[in-house]
Every structure is written in structure tokens, then in C-alpha cells.
Design an enzyme around this catalytic site. Structure first.
Site, PDB file in Angstrom:
ATOM      1  N   ASN A  93     -31.206 -11.678 -28.223  1.00 45.96           N
ATOM      2  CA  ASN A  93     -30.931 -12.367 -29.495  1.00 45.96           C
ATOM      3  C   ASN A  93     -29.528 -12.041 -29.997  1.00 45.96           C
ATOM      4  OD1 ASN A  93     -33.276 -14.002 -30.638  1.00 45.96           O
ATOM      5  ND2 ASN A  93     -34.293 -12.171 -29.856  1.00 45.96           N
ATOM      6  N   ALA A 109     -36.965 -21.148 -28.898  1.00 42.39           N
ATOM      7  CA  ALA A 109     -36.957 -20.977 -30.358  1.00 42.39           C
ATOM      8  C   ALA A 109     -36.006 -19.866 -30.832  1.00 42.39           C
ATOM      9  CB  ALA A 109     -38.377 -20.708 -30.858  1.00 42.39           C
ATOM     10  N   HIS A 141     -38.942 -13.054 -35.853  1.00 39.16           N
ATOM     11  CA  HIS A 141     -40.280 -12.636 -35.408  1.00 39.16           C
ATOM     12  C   HIS A 141     -40.816 -13.695 -34.433  1.00 39.16           C
ATOM     13  CE1 HIS A 141     -44.103 -10.587 -35.531  1.00 39.16           C
ATOM     14  NE2 HIS A 141     -44.662 -11.787 -35.577  1.00 39.16           N
ATOM     15  N   ILE A 145     -38.541   1.392 -38.486  1.00 41.71           N
ATOM     16  CA  ILE A 145     -38.916   0.888 -39.825  1.00 41.71           C
ATOM     17  C   ILE A 145     -37.761   1.114 -40.791  1.00 41.71           C
ATOM     18  CG2 ILE A 145     -40.465   1.361 -41.783  1.00 41.71           C
ATOM     19  CD1 ILE A 145     -42.634   1.914 -39.617  1.00 41.71           C
ATOM     20  N   GLU A 175     -40.156  -5.702 -48.721  1.00 43.00           N
ATOM     21  CA  GLU A 175     -40.900  -4.480 -48.404  1.00 43.00           C
ATOM     22  C   GLU A 175     -42.216  -4.729 -47.673  1.00 43.00           C
ATOM     23  OE1 GLU A 175     -40.990  -1.485 -51.421  1.00 43.00           O
ATOM     24  OE2 GLU A 175     -38.981  -2.043 -52.075  1.00 43.00           O
TER      25      GLU A 175
HETATM   26  C1  GRF Z   1     -37.623 -10.609 -29.587  1.00 40.89           C
HETATM   27  O1  GRF Z   1     -38.757 -11.227 -29.072  1.00 40.89           O
HETATM   28  C2  GRF Z   1     -37.702 -10.557 -31.078  1.00 40.89           C
HETATM   29  O2  GRF Z   1     -38.316 -11.656 -31.647  1.00 40.89           O
HETATM   30  C3  GRF Z   1     -38.558  -9.361 -31.259  1.00 40.89           C
HETATM   31  O3  GRF Z   1     -38.102  -8.442 -30.299  1.00 40.89           O
HETATM   32  C4  GRF Z   1     -37.555  -9.141 -29.196  1.00 40.89           C
HETATM   33  C5  GRF Z   1     -36.153  -8.648 -28.998  1.00 40.89           C
HETATM   34  O4  GRF Z   1     -35.565  -9.107 -27.836  1.00 40.89           O
HETATM   35  N1  GRF Z   1     -38.596  -8.930 -32.618  1.00 40.89           N
HETATM   36  P1  GRF Z   1     -34.008  -8.911 -27.574  1.00 40.89           P
HETATM   37  O5  GRF Z   1     -33.706  -7.417 -27.698  1.00 40.89           O
HETATM   38  O6  GRF Z   1     -33.245  -9.720 -28.573  1.00 40.89           O
HETATM   39  O7  GRF Z   1     -33.794  -9.377 -26.163  1.00 40.89           O
END
Ligand code: GRF
Length: 200
Positions: A14, A176, A106, A89, A144
Site C-alpha cells: 500500500n 481495491a 482496512h 495500536i 478511538e
Molecule cells: C493490507 O491488507 C491492509 O489492508 C492491512 O494490512 C495489509 C498491509 O499490506 N491493514 P501492505 O504492507 O501494504 O503490503
């Protein structure tokens, strides 16, 4: 230009999508990893972006960790935060330091398969166990409540016969996550830039 920090813990696909996108209103100035071995740090280095490691286990409690992260972001004059697979967290102090300025991605259609315990492959395992025919990804603001902040963008992805959690995870990323996260980042950066200019 809005100064963006991306917080990561893993492979950083990402983050890569953000690096490869042509952000007009923001610039990634800092990548912070909660793990020293995260491949995301190599992606940052390859793109010439400053990287830093901030591990929860190096601090006595949540507040000390939050304060360390806040200090790191302040030193780098960060305006906005993107959580891209960040698994530590964040406590109330951190969230209060960046109100409505933290985005998270998410890998499900919130409010399905979200909240405590739903992270990584677990989300896709749960979707397959439940037998849903459509899943997807959500970008939301962080407050939160885990995965409870205002939804910014969502995109649906079809579940296919014979999908494994790994296959479904990959499809949700490709169809997505890698599209939504740069888009939502640009939207928030544009809004924050307007606010910044209005207050000058
Ligand atoms: C992704 O699926 C994201 O939605 C989730 O953790 C994963 C991270 O993947 N919260 P990357 O490190 O971006 O490859």
C-alpha cells in the site's frame, strides 16, 4: 503541500501504491515502521523517503509509545498520517494529536469483519468462513474505536469459487486497496491544504 507520514509494519504494497501515485496536494516525507525488518522500509529508501523505526516493545506503556511517535512526527513537521498495514495500536494521545488527520485502510467492507482481532489474513479467513460473495476494502478516518471512524471510500470485490485467504487478500489489494488508498490520501491532503491556506 501537505507533509504526510506513512506508518507501516509489513511488506508495504500500500505504501508502494502511494509512492507510485501522483499526489498533487501531499508529499510523503516520512515512513515509520513498527518493525525493523519491514520490507516497507526498503521501499521508502528506494524512493528516497526518510525511514524510521519505532517499536512498541522499546517503550514502557502505550502513552510513552504515543509520545515517541508524536515527537518523531512533530520533528518532521508532519501534517497528516496514513496507516498502511500498521499493526501496532495507537493510543488516545496519538489520535488526539492528529484529529481527523489519520487515514487507515482496512481490507473488508466495514462494518463487516472489522474491529478487534480482524487484521491481515484473519479478515479474509473470516469472510470466506461466513461465505460472503462480496467483500472489499474501506478507507476511514481513525478515531478511538478500532475501525470505527468515518468512512471515506469503499470498493467492493467479488469472492470467487475456490478462493483461499491468500488469493482473496491479493485480489482485494489489487482491485481495491491500491486504488482507494492513494485516492483517499489525495482527498484528505487537498482538504487539509485548503484549510492550511485559509488560516494563513
Ligand atoms: C493490507 O491488507 C491492509 O489492508 C492491512 O494490512 C495489509 C498491509 O499490506 N491493514 P501492505 O504492507 O501494504 O503490503
Amino acid at each position: 503541500m501537505i507533509r504526510i507520514a506513512v506508518l507501516v509494519s509489513g511488506g508495504g504494497t500500500n505504501l508502494q501504491a502511494l509512492i507510485d501515485s501522483d499526489l498533487q496536494h501531499g508529499k510523503i516525507e516520512l515512513v515509520v515502521s513498527s518493525r525493523s525488518d519491514a520490507y516497507a522500509l526498503a521501499r521508502a529508501a528506494n524512493a528516497g523517503i526518510k525511514g524510521a523505526v519505532c517499536r512498541r516493545k522499546d517503550y514502557d506503556d502505550q502513552d510513552a509509545y504515543d509520545q515517541a511517535l508524536i515527537a518523531l512526527l512533530r520533528e518532521n513537521e508532519i501534517d497528516m498520517v496514513v496507516l498502511a498495514g500498521f499493526l501496532s495500536i495507537l493510543g488516545p494521545a496519538f489520535i488526539a494529536a492528529y484529529p481527523d488527520k489519520i487515514l487507515n485502510i482496512h481490507p473488508s467492507l466495514i462494518p463487516s469483519f472489522c474491529g478487534k482481532g480482524y487484521y491481515g489474513l484473519r479478515v479474509h479467513e473470516a469472510a470466506l468462513e461466513r461465505g460472503v460473495k462480496v467483500t472489499g476494502a474501506t478507507v476511514h478516518l481513525v478515531n478511538e474505536i478500532p475501525d470505527g471512524g468515518r468512512i471515506i471510500l469503499q470498493k467492493a470485490v467479488a469472492v470467487q469459487e475456490g478462493d483461499t485467504p491468500e488469493v482473496l487478500q491479493r485480489r482485494v489489494m489489487e482491485e481495491a486497496e491500491w486504488i482507494l488508498l492513494p485516492k483517499a490520501t489525495e482527498m484528505l491532503a487537498e482538504k487539509l491544504e485548503e484549510e492550511k491556506n485559509a488560516s494563513c
